[in-house]
Structure formats: C-alpha cells, structure tokens
Enzyme design. Structure first.
Site, short mmCIF file in Angstrom:
data_model
loop_
_atom_site.label_atom_id
_atom_site.label_comp_id
_atom_site.label_asym_id
_atom_site.label_seq_id
_atom_site.Cartn_x
_atom_site.Cartn_y
_atom_site.Cartn_z
N GLY A 14 0.82 -1.22 0.00
CA GLY A 14 0.00 0.00 0.00
C GLY A 14 0.84 1.26 0.00
O GLY A 14 0.56 2.20 0.75
N THR A 16 1.39 3.31 -2.62
CA THR A 16 1.04 4.31 -3.64
C THR A 16 0.32 5.48 -2.95
O THR A 16 0.26 5.52 -1.74
CB THR A 16 0.13 3.67 -4.71
N GLY A 21 2.90 4.95 3.61
CA GLY A 21 3.66 3.93 2.88
C GLY A 21 4.56 4.54 1.83
O GLY A 21 5.73 4.15 1.68
N TYR A 169 -11.80 -0.68 12.37
CA TYR A 169 -10.42 -0.22 12.15
C TYR A 169 -9.60 -0.44 13.42
O TYR A 169 -8.53 -1.07 13.39
CB TYR A 169 -10.43 1.26 11.76
N1 LIG Z 1 -3.21 8.58 8.16
C1 LIG Z 1 -3.24 8.44 9.46
O1 LIG Z 1 -3.59 9.36 10.20
C2 LIG Z 1 -2.79 7.12 10.09
C3 LIG Z 1 -2.62 7.09 11.48
C4 LIG Z 1 -2.22 5.89 12.07
C5 LIG Z 1 -1.98 4.78 11.30
N2 LIG Z 1 -2.15 4.84 9.95
C6 LIG Z 1 -1.90 3.60 9.18
O2 LIG Z 1 -0.92 3.85 8.19
C7 LIG Z 1 -1.15 2.99 7.08
C8 LIG Z 1 -1.18 3.82 5.81
O3 LIG Z 1 -2.19 4.80 5.95
P1 LIG Z 1 -2.32 6.03 4.96
O4 LIG Z 1 -3.15 7.06 5.61
O5 LIG Z 1 -0.98 6.41 4.49
O6 LIG Z 1 -3.18 5.33 3.81
P2 LIG Z 1 -3.50 5.77 2.33
O7 LIG Z 1 -2.99 7.14 2.04
O8 LIG Z 1 -4.94 5.46 2.14
O9 LIG Z 1 -2.62 4.75 1.51
C9 LIG Z 1 -2.89 3.38 1.49
C10 LIG Z 1 -2.54 2.82 0.13
O10 LIG Z 1 -2.89 1.45 0.14
C11 LIG Z 1 -3.28 1.08 -1.16
N3 LIG Z 1 -4.22 -0.05 -1.01
C12 LIG Z 1 -5.47 -0.01 -0.49
N4 LIG Z 1 -6.00 -1.26 -0.47
C13 LIG Z 1 -5.04 -2.08 -0.98
C14 LIG Z 1 -4.97 -3.48 -1.20
N5 LIG Z 1 -5.99 -4.28 -0.91
N6 LIG Z 1 -3.82 -4.02 -1.71
C15 LIG Z 1 -2.76 -3.22 -2.00
N7 LIG Z 1 -2.77 -1.86 -1.82
C16 LIG Z 1 -3.90 -1.32 -1.31
C17 LIG Z 1 -3.88 2.29 -1.82
O11 LIG Z 1 -3.38 2.40 -3.11
P3 LIG Z 1 -4.19 1.97 -4.44
O12 LIG Z 1 -5.42 2.78 -4.46
O13 LIG Z 1 -3.18 2.31 -5.50
O14 LIG Z 1 -4.43 0.49 -4.32
C18 LIG Z 1 -3.31 3.47 -1.00
O15 LIG Z 1 -2.39 4.22 -1.75
C19 LIG Z 1 -2.47 2.26 7.34
O16 LIG Z 1 -2.23 0.96 7.80
C20 LIG Z 1 -3.12 3.11 8.43
O17 LIG Z 1 -3.94 2.34 9.27
C21 LIG Z 1 -2.55 5.98 9.32
#
Ligand SMILES: NC(=O)c1ccc[n+]([C@@H]2O[C@H](COP(=O)([O-])OP(=O)(O)OC[C@H]3O[C@@H](n4cnc5c(N)ncnc54)[C@H](OP(=O)(O)O)[C@@H]3O)[C@@H](O)[C@H]2O)c1
Length: 279
Positions: A14, A16, A21, A169
């Site tokens: 994930g 992208t 990530g 979640y």
């Molecule tokens: N943002 C926050 O505040 C926060 C806080 C604490 C923890 N986190 C954790 O950090 C991690 C990343 O979060 P983020 O906010 O950076 O997320 P994000 O911006 O939504 O990025 C997640 C990426 O995962 C890809 N994806 C989604 N489903 C997929 C699948 N089934 N297989 C492969 N790729 C997939 C999507 O790309 P495509 O659309 O190209 O598939 C997307 O680019 C998560 O585990 C989240 O729980 C985030």
C-alpha cells in the site's frame, strides 16, 4: 545518518498515493535500498515511482533499478499468493532475498457501529490483518533461516485507544499489535525482528480532505485554525497539537528497519505525538 540499508530489498504494501507507505518507500530509496512499491493498479504504482524519482532527482541512486513496481491486491488469499510469487521473481532478478517486509496497507473510515454490517468487518480483517498474516507466514521462516530480516506492521494508536466511530479499524489495528508481538516471540535467539509502529493522526491525502470538510462545516477560514480547533476539541491529549507529517512516521519506521535497530524487537513503537496518555 547511514542506516546500513544500501542494497537491501524491502517491500512496502500500500505504498502508492501520498500516504505513510509512500513516504516510507521514499526514505528507503534515499537510504539506497531496493524498494518494492505496491498498490492495486499498475497505474498507481507507476505514478508513485515517477513521483519519487522526480522529487529525489539529486539522490545518487538509480531509480529505474532501485524502485520496483509490483501491483497486487493483498487483501485476498489469491492476491497475496500472486504478490508473493511476483516478489520471488524480483528476488531472482536482483539477486537478493527479501530483507524487510512493511505491512503498511490499511483501510479506514468513520461510521456508526450499528450501521456496519458483517461484510465490512470481514473486509477490514482481510485487508488490515490477513494481508500481514499471509506475507509474514511466507517470509518470516525464510528470514529466520538466513538469520536476517525485519517485519513491521504499521498499526495505529487506535489499536490501543479504539475510537467508537472507527471500531472495525481499531480492532484490526489491535490485532496487528498482537500479531507483531506473537511473531516476535518466534524470533528468539535470531537476528530477525518483528515490531509494530503506532502512528498518531497523520496528514495524508485522506486526512487532508477530511480537514477541508471539517473547516467548511465549522465555517473556519484557514487550515491552520481548523487544525487547532480539531486538536483542541477532538484530540486534547495530543502533546503535538498538530497532525504528524508522514515523513516523521517514515523516519521512525525506516530506523526500525535498519540493522542498527537490532535491539528493538517485539516492541510497540509509538509515533503518535503523545496522543495516548500512558507511561
Ligand atoms: N493517516 C493516518 O492518520 C494514520 C494514522 C495511524 C496509522 N495509519 C496507518 O498507516 C497505514 C497507511 O495509511 P495512509 O493514511 O498512508 O493510507 P492511504 O494514504 O490510504 O494509503 C494506502 C494505500 O494502500 C493502497 N491499497 C489499499 N488497499 C489495498 C490493497 N488491498 N492491496 C494493495 N494496496 C492497497 C492504496 O493504493 P491503491 O489505491 O493504489 O491500491 C493506497 O495508496 C495504514 O495501515 C493506516 O492504518 C494511518
């Protein structure tokens, strides 16, 4: 600081978009690692590689060999098996085994508990928990055999502090913490480590959109003021009183991936800006 990651092969699921990530992948690239970029489509993977290449033009590494796109949906057993097969091809092509597995992929949304049906709970479990189970089941024994490797789960402070409007979640994030600790127990006496990283609220694309809506809803003119209001009302325990930058999460994550972090194993590494009020 040289984190001794040059030429190590690391996959970030994930990675992208413009989230945590992607920033982990970018920092790994700067450290000279081979980085596998993953998302569900070839288009999103290609775009991310182009973005990282462009914004790191001054980095001496060759982006065309060091950034490796492997699209794949890791939320299903079939998708994970295909992804593992594609990673094995990468290992053969570049002549090195996987050193680091970053289970970053994660879905989240806010919804009332009573409105969430079984299929949504299962989707969270498959995407946020089982993706890491399947990839670790394959790669952990191989890392132990070679006596080298790192597995990380990008969990969340929500795994310790479940939010009522994001329960599937939170439950999935708690499961990742338990998983990481349980897998770490299996590394006893080896040089392999398994840890979870617990970011707090981080300014990614999805969060930026949410904050714009929050500002409009509360008739707040500037993003700065909207963030201050949000933290005062919704995150009063945050010591930072602002969102983390994804680079701040990436820095801690990439250090934990480093051979220098050999002493960090079975840990629940907080990068939450002090949101969770505990010692
Ligand atoms: N943002 C926050 O505040 C926060 C806080 C604490 C923890 N986190 C954790 O950090 C991690 C990343 O979060 P983020 O906010 O950076 O997320 P994000 O911006 O939504 O990025 C997640 C990426 O995962 C890809 N994806 C989604 N489903 C997929 C699948 N089934 N297989 C492969 N790729 C997939 C999507 O790309 P495509 O659309 O190209 O598939 C997307 O680019 C998560 O585990 C989240 O729980 C985030």
């Amino acid at each position: 600081m040289d984190l001794k990651l040059k030429d190590k092969l690391v996959v970030v699921t994930g990675s992208t978009g413009d989230g945590i990530g992607k920033h982990i992948a970018e920092e790994l690239f700067r450290q000279g690692a081979y980085v596998v970029i993953n998302g569900r489509s070839q288009g999103s993977v290609d775009k991310t590689i182009a973005d990282i290449t462009k914004s790191n033009a001054s980095v001496a590494e060759d982006a065309s060999t060091k950034l490796i796109g492997v699209p794949g949906d890791v939320s299903s057993e079939e998708g994970s098996n295909k992804f593992i097969a594609a990673l094995e091809e990468v290992e053969t092509k570049i002549g090195t085994k996987l050193y680091g597995l970053v289970n970053n992929v994660g879905i989240f949304e806010a919804k009332e508990f009573t409105e969430i049906a079984d299929d949504k709970w299962i989707e969270y479990y498959q995407t946020n928990t089982m993706s890491g189970v399947r990839l670790s089941r394959h790669f952990l024994p191989l890392m132990k055999e070679r006596n080298e490797g790192r597995i990380l789960f990008i969990s969340s402070e929500c795994g310790l502090r479940p939010l009522p409007h994001m329960l599937p979640y939170g439950v999935s994030k708690t499961s990742q913490i338990a998983l990481a600790r349980g897998l770490a127990e299996m590394t006893k006496g080896t040089a392999v480590t398994v840890n979870s990283i617990l970011p707090g609220p981080t300014m990614t694309g999805g969060v930026r959109k949410y904050m714009q809506e929050f500002a409009e809803m509360h008739k707040i003119a500037s993003m700065e003021e909207a963030v201050a209001t949000y933290f005062k009302d919704a995150e009063p325990t945050s010591l930072l009183q602002r969102f983390l930058d994804p680079n701040e999460v990436a820095a801690v994550t990439v250090f934990t991936l480093s051979p220098l972090a050999a002493g960090v194993n079975g840990a629940c590494q907080m990068v939450d800006g002090g949101v969770v009020r505990h010692i």
